[in-house]
Design a protein around this motif. Sequence first.
Motif, PDB file in Angstrom:
ATOM      1  N   TYR A 135       0.827  -1.210   0.000  1.00 16.71           N
ATOM      2  CA  TYR A 135       0.000   0.000   0.000  1.00 16.71           C
ATOM      3  C   TYR A 135       0.863   1.264   0.000  1.00 16.71           C
ATOM      4  CZ  TYR A 135      -3.519   3.438   1.150  1.00 16.71           C
ATOM      5  OH  TYR A 135      -4.329   4.549   1.098  1.00 16.71           O
ATOM      6  N   LEU A 136       1.878   1.314   0.847  1.00 18.03           N
ATOM      7  CA  LEU A 136       2.736   2.501   0.915  1.00 18.03           C
ATOM      8  C   LEU A 136       3.534   2.688  -0.378  1.00 18.03           C
ATOM      9  CD1 LEU A 136       4.065   2.491   4.598  1.00 18.03           C
ATOM     10  CD2 LEU A 136       2.080   3.659   3.633  1.00 18.03           C
ATOM     11  N   SER A 137       3.929   1.583  -0.999  1.00 18.09           N
ATOM     12  CA  SER A 137       4.598   1.687  -2.298  1.00 18.09           C
ATOM     13  C   SER A 137       3.666   2.302  -3.329  1.00 18.09           C
ATOM     14  CB  SER A 137       5.061   0.306  -2.769  1.00 18.09           C
ATOM     15  OG  SER A 137       6.002  -0.244  -1.870  1.00 18.09           O
ATOM     16  N   GLY A 138       2.386   1.921  -3.269  1.00 20.05           N
ATOM     17  CA  GLY A 138       1.392   2.497  -4.170  1.00 20.05           C
ATOM     18  C   GLY A 138       1.242   3.991  -3.971  1.00 20.05           C
ATOM     19  N   LEU A 139       1.234   4.431  -2.709  1.00 18.83           N
ATOM     20  CA  LEU A 139       1.155   5.872  -2.446  1.00 18.83           C
ATOM     21  C   LEU A 139       2.370   6.612  -3.006  1.00 18.83           C
ATOM     22  CD1 LEU A 139      -0.288   6.467   1.149  1.00 18.83           C
ATOM     23  CD2 LEU A 139      -1.452   6.537  -1.056  1.00 18.83           C
ATOM     24  N   GLY A 140       3.529   5.962  -2.962  1.00 19.75           N
ATOM     25  CA  GLY A 140       4.716   6.563  -3.551  1.00 19.75           C
ATOM     26  C   GLY A 140       4.559   6.790  -5.048  1.00 19.75           C
ATOM     27  N   LEU A 141       3.916   5.856  -5.728  1.00 16.77           N
ATOM     28  CA  LEU A 141       3.643   6.018  -7.164  1.00 16.77           C
ATOM     29  C   LEU A 141       2.670   7.167  -7.405  1.00 16.77           C
ATOM     30  CD1 LEU A 141       3.279   2.267  -8.222  1.00 16.77           C
ATOM     31  CD2 LEU A 141       5.272   3.756  -8.505  1.00 16.77           C
ATOM     32  N   PHE A 142       1.694   7.319  -6.507  1.00 16.87           N
ATOM     33  CA  PHE A 142       0.749   8.434  -6.607  1.00 16.87           C
ATOM     34  C   PHE A 142       1.489   9.771  -6.551  1.00 16.87           C
ATOM     35  CE2 PHE A 142      -1.802  11.724  -4.615  1.00 16.87           C
ATOM     36  CZ  PHE A 142      -3.019  11.652  -5.284  1.00 16.87           C
ATOM     37  N   VAL A 143       2.429   9.884  -5.616  1.00 16.74           N
ATOM     38  CA  VAL A 143       3.204  11.122  -5.472  1.00 16.74           C
ATOM     39  C   VAL A 143       3.955  11.430  -6.768  1.00 16.74           C
ATOM     40  CG1 VAL A 143       5.135  12.206  -4.257  1.00 16.74           C
ATOM     41  CG2 VAL A 143       3.442  10.882  -2.974  1.00 16.74           C
TER      42      VAL A 143
ATOM     43  N   LEU B 135      -0.656   1.362 -11.847  1.00 13.98           N
ATOM     44  CA  LEU B 135       0.021   0.558 -10.829  1.00 13.98           C
ATOM     45  C   LEU B 135      -0.321   1.052  -9.425  1.00 13.98           C
ATOM     46  CD1 LEU B 135       3.575   0.191 -12.433  1.00 13.98           C
ATOM     47  CD2 LEU B 135       1.746  -1.526 -12.375  1.00 13.98           C
ATOM     48  N   TYR B 136      -0.369   2.386  -9.261  1.00 13.14           N
ATOM     49  CA  TYR B 136      -0.763   2.954  -7.955  1.00 13.14           C
ATOM     50  C   TYR B 136      -2.138   2.441  -7.531  1.00 13.14           C
ATOM     51  CZ  TYR B 136      -4.110   6.223  -5.944  1.00 13.14           C
ATOM     52  OH  TYR B 136      -5.188   6.744  -5.279  1.00 13.14           O
ATOM     53  N   ALA B 137      -3.109   2.491  -8.450  1.00 14.65           N
ATOM     54  CA  ALA B 137      -4.467   2.072  -8.107  1.00 14.65           C
ATOM     55  C   ALA B 137      -4.508   0.597  -7.721  1.00 14.65           C
ATOM     56  CB  ALA B 137      -5.404   2.344  -9.284  1.00 14.65           C
ATOM     57  N   ALA B 138      -3.784  -0.243  -8.463  1.00 18.39           N
ATOM     58  CA  ALA B 138      -3.758  -1.674  -8.164  1.00 18.39           C
ATOM     59  C   ALA B 138      -3.130  -1.957  -6.807  1.00 18.39           C
ATOM     60  CB  ALA B 138      -2.996  -2.410  -9.262  1.00 18.39           C
ATOM     61  N   ALA B 139      -2.193  -1.126  -6.401  1.00 18.48           N
ATOM     62  CA  ALA B 139      -1.477  -1.336  -5.141  1.00 18.48           C
ATOM     63  C   ALA B 139      -2.211  -0.771  -3.934  1.00 18.48           C
ATOM     64  CB  ALA B 139      -0.087  -0.706  -5.223  1.00 18.48           C
TER      65      ALA B 139
ATOM     66  N   ALA C 203       0.156  13.384   0.220  1.00 14.97           N
ATOM     67  CA  ALA C 203       0.374  11.937   0.093  1.00 14.97           C
ATOM     68  C   ALA C 203       1.731  11.531   0.672  1.00 14.97           C
ATOM     69  CB  ALA C 203       0.270  11.520  -1.375  1.00 14.97           C
ATOM     70  N   LEU C 204       2.758  12.356   0.465  1.00 15.16           N
ATOM     71  CA  LEU C 204       4.069  12.095   1.074  1.00 15.16           C
ATOM     72  C   LEU C 204       3.976  12.065   2.598  1.00 15.16           C
ATOM     73  CD1 LEU C 204       6.806  14.115  -0.877  1.00 15.16           C
ATOM     74  CD2 LEU C 204       6.776  11.656  -0.409  1.00 15.16           C
ATOM     75  N   ALA C 205       3.235  13.004   3.158  1.00 17.40           N
ATOM     76  CA  ALA C 205       3.070  13.057   4.608  1.00 17.40           C
ATOM     77  C   ALA C 205       2.348  11.818   5.126  1.00 17.40           C
ATOM     78  CB  ALA C 205       2.303  14.319   4.997  1.00 17.40           C
TER      79      ALA C 205
END
Length: 397
Positions: free
Chosen positions: A282-290, A314-318, A378-380
Motif C-alpha cells: 500500500y505505501l509503495s502504491g502511495l509513492g507512485l501516486f506522489v 500501478l498505484y491504483a492496483a497497489a 500523500a508524502l506526509a
Amino acid sequence: MKRKLLSRTVWVLSLVSLFADVASEMLYPVLPIYLRHIGFSMLLIGVLEGVAQGTAGLSKGYFGRLSDQTGLRLPFIRWGYLLAALSKPLLAVSIVPLWVFGARTLDRFGKGLRTGARDTMLSEEATPQTKGRVFGFHRGMDTLGACIGPGIALVYLYLYPGHYRPLFYFAFLPGLAAVALLYLLREKRKPVLATVRESRYNFFAFLRYWKESPSGYRRLLTGLLLFALFNSSDFFLLLRMKEVGLDDTHLIGLYILYNLVYALSSYPMGMLADKWGLKRVYLSGLGLFVLVYFGMAAGLERWVYLPLIFIYGLYAAATEGISKAWITNICASENTATAIGTYTAFESIAALVASALAGLLWQLYGAAVTFLVSGTVALAVIVYLAITSSAPVQKSA
C-alpha cells in the motif's frame, strides 16, 4: 477441507463488477467533457463530484452497519447495482444542473448501498492469508470492465464525434446485466445482532463504530482519510491532460491504458501483498501516486503523460483492494461490513471536500498548485502510516 481460493461467489461478484464498470466507465471519461459541453464550470464540476461522493459516503456507512445488523448481503447488493444502472440514462434526460446532480447522486447512492455488503461477501470467501488475492482479483475484474467501457466510448465517438448523449442510454444495458447475474447467488443469512438492533433506523449509527473499533483500525483510518481529503476525482487528471492539448480520442485511449494496467496488475499486487505484507504494498502504491501528481503539476510534454498514466494504474492496483483487505484483517468478522462502510463513508465525505477543494484551487491558482498540494499530502501520509500503523492479521477460525 481446503478452501478454494476463488470461489463461485467471488467469480460471480467479480463478473457483476465487470459489467457494472462497463456501464459506468463508458461514461466516466466522457462525463467531465460532457459537463463542460453543457455549461458546467470547473468549480461546479468539483462540487457535483463532491456532493455525489458525500452522498455515497453516508449511505455506505449506514447500509454497511444495517447489513451487519440484519445478517443480509444480497438485497443491498442487488438494489445498489439496480439504482446505479437506472442513473445512467437519467443523466441524459435533461441538462438542468439540479437534474444532473440528482442523477449522478443516485448512481453514488447505489454504490453506497452495495459496497459494505459486497466487500463483506468477498471477505467471507477468503482467509486472512488470501485476502490480498481475493480483493485483488475482484478489483482486476472490476477494472477490466473499466477497459471495455471506455473502448466502446472510443469507437462510438470516433464514428459520431461530439454526440455524447446516446452513450448514456447504451450504458443501461451492461448495468442491467450486472443485476441479473446477482440472481445466481444465494444469501448466507446470519443471526441478527441483538446488541445493535435498537439503532437500526438511526442513519448515523455507524459513527459509533469509531469508538468501538480496535485502535489499529483508528490509526489506519486516520492516514487513509487524510490522503482521501486531498485525493480529488480523476476528472481532474483528464481535464489536466485536456488542458495540455490532448484531444478526446487520446484522453479516452489513456484512460483505457490506465484501466488495463490497473486490471492486469491488481491480482499480482494482491499476491505480492499476501507474501510481503499489505502495508508495504500500500505505501509503495502511495509513492507512485506522489510521482504521478508531481509529474502532472510540472506540465510536461504531451508524450510524458503516457508513462504517468501507466504508473497511475500501478498505484491504483497497489492501493484500492489492498486497503480494504488491510481493514478486514484488523476488524472483527461480525463487524466487517460496518468497518468497511465506516471507512468508505468517511472516505467519500473526504472526497466531497477534496473534489470541491481541487476545483477551487484550480480556478484560483491553476492546475500545478492543485496537483502539488495533493502530492505533498500523500508524502506526509506515507510517513505517518510507516511510523504508526501495523497490519495485524486475524487468526483463521
